[in-house]
Motif scaffolding. Structure first.
Motif, PDB file in Angstrom:
ATOM      1  N   VAL A 271       0.865  -1.177   0.000  1.00 42.16           N
ATOM      2  CA  VAL A 271       0.000   0.000   0.000  1.00 42.16           C
ATOM      3  C   VAL A 271       0.907   1.234   0.000  1.00 42.16           C
ATOM      4  O   VAL A 271       1.742   1.403   0.895  1.00 42.16           O
ATOM      5  N   LEU A 272       0.763   2.073  -1.004  1.00 45.03           N
ATOM      6  CA  LEU A 272       1.625   3.236  -1.179  1.00 45.03           C
ATOM      7  C   LEU A 272       1.251   4.348  -0.198  1.00 45.03           C
ATOM      8  O   LEU A 272       0.148   4.355   0.350  1.00 45.03           O
ATOM      9  N   PRO A 273       2.142   5.294   0.039  1.00 50.55           N
ATOM     10  CA  PRO A 273       1.782   6.446   0.871  1.00 50.55           C
ATOM     11  C   PRO A 273       0.533   7.146   0.328  1.00 50.55           C
ATOM     12  O   PRO A 273       0.319   7.199  -0.895  1.00 50.55           O
ATOM     13  N   PHE A 274      -0.266   7.673   1.231  1.00 47.63           N
ATOM     14  CA  PHE A 274      -1.531   8.279   0.829  1.00 47.63           C
ATOM     15  C   PHE A 274      -1.299   9.346  -0.245  1.00 47.63           C
ATOM     16  O   PHE A 274      -0.407  10.188  -0.141  1.00 47.63           O
ATOM     17  N   GLY A 275      -2.135   9.302  -1.274  1.00 42.99           N
ATOM     18  CA  GLY A 275      -2.044  10.260  -2.361  1.00 42.99           C
ATOM     19  C   GLY A 275      -1.219   9.799  -3.544  1.00 42.99           C
ATOM     20  O   GLY A 275      -1.285  10.394  -4.615  1.00 42.99           O
ATOM     21  N   GLN A 276      -0.445   8.714  -3.371  1.00 44.47           N
ATOM     22  CA  GLN A 276       0.327   8.162  -4.483  1.00 44.47           C
ATOM     23  C   GLN A 276      -0.455   7.039  -5.154  1.00 44.47           C
ATOM     24  O   GLN A 276      -1.196   6.308  -4.490  1.00 44.47           O
ATOM     25  N   THR A 277      -0.291   6.891  -6.454  1.00 44.75           N
ATOM     26  CA  THR A 277      -0.945   5.807  -7.194  1.00 44.75           C
ATOM     27  C   THR A 277       0.094   5.050  -8.020  1.00 44.75           C
ATOM     28  O   THR A 277       1.095   5.625  -8.454  1.00 44.75           O
ATOM     29  N   PRO A 278      -0.133   3.748  -8.263  1.00 49.21           N
ATOM     30  CA  PRO A 278       0.882   2.912  -8.898  1.00 49.21           C
ATOM     31  C   PRO A 278       0.784   2.886 -10.418  1.00 49.21           C
ATOM     32  O   PRO A 278      -0.203   3.336 -11.014  1.00 49.21           O
ATOM     33  N   SER A 279       1.818   2.318 -11.024  1.00 48.42           N
ATOM     34  CA  SER A 279       1.871   2.080 -12.460  1.00 48.42           C
ATOM     35  C   SER A 279       2.114   0.596 -12.701  1.00 48.42           C
ATOM     36  O   SER A 279       2.752  -0.087 -11.884  1.00 48.42           O
ATOM     37  N   THR A 280       1.644   0.094 -13.823  1.00 52.78           N
ATOM     38  CA  THR A 280       1.933  -1.299 -14.164  1.00 52.78           C
ATOM     39  C   THR A 280       3.432  -1.522 -14.334  1.00 52.78           C
ATOM     40  O   THR A 280       3.927  -2.635 -14.139  1.00 52.78           O
ATOM     41  N   HIS A 281       4.187  -0.475 -14.706  1.00 56.70           N
ATOM     42  CA  HIS A 281       5.645  -0.603 -14.813  1.00 56.70           C
ATOM     43  C   HIS A 281       6.278  -1.028 -13.490  1.00 56.70           C
ATOM     44  O   HIS A 281       7.308  -1.695 -13.478  1.00 56.70           O
ATOM     45  N   ASP A 282       5.657  -0.637 -12.376  1.00 52.52           N
ATOM     46  CA  ASP A 282       6.245  -0.871 -11.061  1.00 52.52           C
ATOM     47  C   ASP A 282       6.178  -2.333 -10.621  1.00 52.52           C
ATOM     48  O   ASP A 282       6.843  -2.720  -9.655  1.00 52.52           O
ATOM     49  N   VAL A 283       5.348  -3.131 -11.279  1.00 54.41           N
ATOM     50  CA  VAL A 283       5.142  -4.519 -10.848  1.00 54.41           C
ATOM     51  C   VAL A 283       5.415  -5.529 -11.963  1.00 54.41           C
ATOM     52  O   VAL A 283       5.216  -6.732 -11.777  1.00 54.41           O
ATOM     53  N   ARG A 284       5.880  -5.084 -13.085  1.00 52.03           N
ATOM     54  CA  ARG A 284       6.040  -5.931 -14.275  1.00 52.03           C
ATOM     55  C   ARG A 284       6.930  -7.152 -13.996  1.00 52.03           C
ATOM     56  O   ARG A 284       8.043  -7.038 -13.510  1.00 52.03           O
ATOM     57  N   GLY A 285       6.396  -8.326 -14.287  1.00 52.76           N
ATOM     58  CA  GLY A 285       7.147  -9.566 -14.123  1.00 52.76           C
ATOM     59  C   GLY A 285       7.309 -10.015 -12.685  1.00 52.76           C
ATOM     60  O   GLY A 285       8.086 -10.926 -12.409  1.00 52.76           O
ATOM     61  N   SER A 286       6.560  -9.424 -11.765  1.00 53.96           N
ATOM     62  CA  SER A 286       6.712  -9.753 -10.345  1.00 53.96           C
ATOM     63  C   SER A 286       5.403 -10.262  -9.756  1.00 53.96           C
ATOM     64  O   SER A 286       4.344 -10.167 -10.371  1.00 53.96           O
ATOM     65  N   ASN A 287       5.501 -10.751  -8.516  1.00 45.05           N
ATOM     66  CA  ASN A 287       4.317 -11.223  -7.807  1.00 45.05           C
ATOM     67  C   ASN A 287       3.764 -10.163  -6.859  1.00 45.05           C
ATOM     68  O   ASN A 287       3.003 -10.468  -5.951  1.00 45.05           O
ATOM     69  N   PHE A 288       4.124  -8.916  -7.086  1.00 40.00           N
ATOM     70  CA  PHE A 288       3.651  -7.836  -6.224  1.00 40.00           C
ATOM     71  C   PHE A 288       2.390  -7.172  -6.774  1.00 40.00           C
ATOM     72  O   PHE A 288       2.169  -7.134  -7.987  1.00 40.00           O
ATOM     73  N   CYS A 289       1.598  -6.647  -5.860  1.00 38.47           N
ATOM     74  CA  CYS A 289       0.451  -5.803  -6.199  1.00 38.47           C
ATOM     75  C   CYS A 289       0.607  -4.503  -5.427  1.00 38.47           C
ATOM     76  O   CYS A 289       0.816  -4.516  -4.208  1.00 38.47           O
ATOM     77  N   HIS A 290       0.556  -3.375  -6.131  1.00 43.46           N
ATOM     78  CA  HIS A 290       0.665  -2.070  -5.498  1.00 43.46           C
ATOM     79  C   HIS A 290      -0.706  -1.390  -5.492  1.00 43.46           C
ATOM     80  O   HIS A 290      -1.420  -1.430  -6.504  1.00 43.46           O
ATOM     81  N   ILE A 291      -1.040  -0.778  -4.364  1.00 43.84           N
ATOM     82  CA  ILE A 291      -2.341  -0.130  -4.197  1.00 43.84           C
ATOM     83  C   ILE A 291      -2.142   1.293  -3.693  1.00 43.84           C
ATOM     84  O   ILE A 291      -1.365   1.524  -2.758  1.00 43.84           O
ATOM     85  N   GLY A 292      -2.833   2.238  -4.314  1.00 47.51           N
ATOM     86  CA  GLY A 292      -2.782   3.627  -3.880  1.00 47.51           C
ATOM     87  C   GLY A 292      -4.173   4.181  -3.636  1.00 47.51           C
ATOM     88  O   GLY A 292      -5.134   3.774  -4.302  1.00 47.51           O
ATOM     89  N   VAL A 293      -4.277   5.111  -2.698  1.00 50.18           N
ATOM     90  CA  VAL A 293      -5.560   5.730  -2.340  1.00 50.18           C
ATOM     91  C   VAL A 293      -5.416   7.246  -2.414  1.00 50.18           C
ATOM     92  O   VAL A 293      -4.417   7.807  -1.943  1.00 50.18           O
ATOM     93  N   THR A 294      -6.410   7.879  -2.986  1.00 58.26           N
ATOM     94  CA  THR A 294      -6.444   9.344  -2.984  1.00 58.26           C
ATOM     95  C   THR A 294      -7.883   9.806  -2.784  1.00 58.26           C
ATOM     96  O   THR A 294      -8.831   9.082  -3.109  1.00 58.26           O
ATOM     97  N   GLY A 295      -8.027  10.998  -2.230  1.00 61.36           N
ATOM     98  CA  GLY A 295      -9.361  11.572  -2.108  1.00 61.36           C
ATOM     99  C   GLY A 295      -9.824  12.148  -3.434  1.00 61.36           C
ATOM    100  O   GLY A 295      -9.041  12.301  -4.379  1.00 61.36           O
ATOM    101  N   ASP A 296     -11.099  12.459  -3.514  1.00 61.60           N
ATOM    102  CA  ASP A 296     -11.674  13.061  -4.712  1.00 61.60           C
ATOM    103  C   ASP A 296     -12.082  14.498  -4.383  1.00 61.60           C
ATOM    104  O   ASP A 296     -12.250  14.858  -3.210  1.00 61.60           O
ATOM    105  N   ARG A 297     -12.251  15.321  -5.422  1.00 56.72           N
ATOM    106  CA  ARG A 297     -12.702  16.702  -5.176  1.00 56.72           C
ATOM    107  C   ARG A 297     -14.133  16.723  -4.649  1.00 56.72           C
ATOM    108  O   ARG A 297     -14.557  17.715  -4.036  1.00 56.72           O
ATOM    109  N   ILE A 298     -14.884  15.643  -4.884  1.00 51.25           N
ATOM    110  CA  ILE A 298     -16.241  15.540  -4.346  1.00 51.25           C
ATOM    111  C   ILE A 298     -16.149  14.969  -2.942  1.00 51.25           C
ATOM    112  O   ILE A 298     -15.603  13.875  -2.739  1.00 51.25           O
TER     113      ILE A 298
END
Length: 342
Positions: A271-298
């Motif tokens: 789970v990435l630091p709040f406000g950061q979002t992942p890219s498929t480049h970051d996990v290519r060929g690996s068994n990792f899953c990256h998750i990011g959370v951000t708020g919305d303007r609503i």
């Protein structure tokens, strides 16, 4: 002595990924490889990138002596898989990578896949293979049903949020971008380079994608009530990767805390630091899953983004993770390889 492993359906993308991962696994030895359409060929002929490995020649699955096999991976197409698995020895440990044993209700299976299930008793026996949530069941299982790659990605985002009730259950939207290898290795006109490159398209629009069966089954069981999400996948001109963008109602910090707590001790979910979002480049060929959370303007809405490699964490890496548990091997063995970048 290493465990003896067989792979049925070794000539497809998930078969190749299994070979790549198991090649350096210290406690597994590939003892038999089957691919009926390419029986008699060597792996070097089918996959030149694996020519450095000393591997068995491909045979038909009927030729394998399963009395010498500790665990079998089945990487066959849907429908074919259940027909083959129903004929394998009843004491053989099996990890199935198809959709044939994912859905517990035979009528639901027929609804989504269009044919009656041919091995209903085995369907009852199968354990759903989302490792992080079915770990203890998988340890004692004989048959494990690997999840769909799209289904895995969406569940990594949503299961902790549904379980903790930090999101609304009636307005979940999952927008998912999928690489072309998720469609398999067989020739398809729409997947030719000239047809696919330089474009992106939505498919299975309006709730017709088969992985919705998994979402319905798992989310509803988790919530104790019916949960139906909106889900649209998009085909992108990339070889590997899934990027899921999930739109939910709820307080963003509460959502972030729920995901962080759920995966604090999981070796493959980051789970990435709040406000950061992942890219498929970051996990290519690996068994990792990256998750990011951000708020919305609503106010009261949030966006959760997850990235994983559909062939590794979404399929073959998940399968190996489950096989490790089934054989009593350390779960991360053979799977801690770093992503490939760029």
């Amino acid at each position: 002595m290493p465990y003896k492993i067989a792979i049925i359906g070794a000539s497809g993308y998930t078969g190749a990924e299994l070979l790549r991962l198991i090649a350096t696994h210290p406690e597994m030895e590939i003892a038999a490889l089957a691919a009926n359409s390419k029986a008699g060929q060597t792996i070097a002929q089918v996959f030149p990138f694996l020519r450095h490995l000393d591997l068995p020649t491909l045979v038909t699955w009927e030729e394998i002596d399963f009395s010498q096999i500790d665990l079998c991976f089945c990487a066959l197409p849907h429908k074919t898989s259940q027909e083959v698995i129903s004929k394998l020895p009843t004491n053989l440990k099996i990890v199935d990578l198809s959709a044939d044993f994912r859905l517990r209700d035979p009528e639901v299976y027929q609804k989504w896949y269009g044919n009656p299930h041919a091995a209903v008793e085995m369907q009852k026996e199968a354990v759903y293979g989302l490792t992080e949530f079915y770990r203890e069941d998988i340890r004692g299982a004989r048959l494990v049903a690997g999840t769909g790659c799209n289904a895995a990605t969406g569940q990594y985002v949503l299961r902790p949020l549904i379980a903790k009730r930090v999101i609304g259950l009636t307005d979940i939207i999952l927008d998912l971008k999928c690489a072309v290898s998720g469609a398999g290795r067989s020739l398809k006109e729409n997947l030719l380079h000239a047809e696919l490159s330089e474009g992106t398209n939505a498919y299975a629009v309006g709730g017709t994608h088969r992985h919705l069966g998994e979402f319905d089954q798992e989310f509803s069981a988790l919530a104790g009530e019916e949960v139906r999400i909106q889900f649209t996948p998009h085909l992108i001109p990339a070889n590997r990767g899934i990027l899921a963008t999930c739109y939910v109602s709820g307080e963003a910090q509460a959502i972030y805390k729920a995901l962080s707590a759920a995966y604090a001790d999981e070796p493959f979910i980051q789970v990435l630091p709040f406000g950061q979002t992942p890219s498929t480049h970051d996990v290519r060929g690996s068994n990792f899953c990256h998750i990011g959370v951000t708020g919305d303007r609503i106010d009261g809405r949030a966006i959760v983004v997850a990235a994983l490699d559909n062939l590794t964490k979404g399929s073959s890496g998940q399968a190996l993770q489950n096989a490790n548990l089934m054989l009593g091997v350390e779960e991360t063995t053979g799977l801690m390889l770093a992503p490939c970048f760029p």
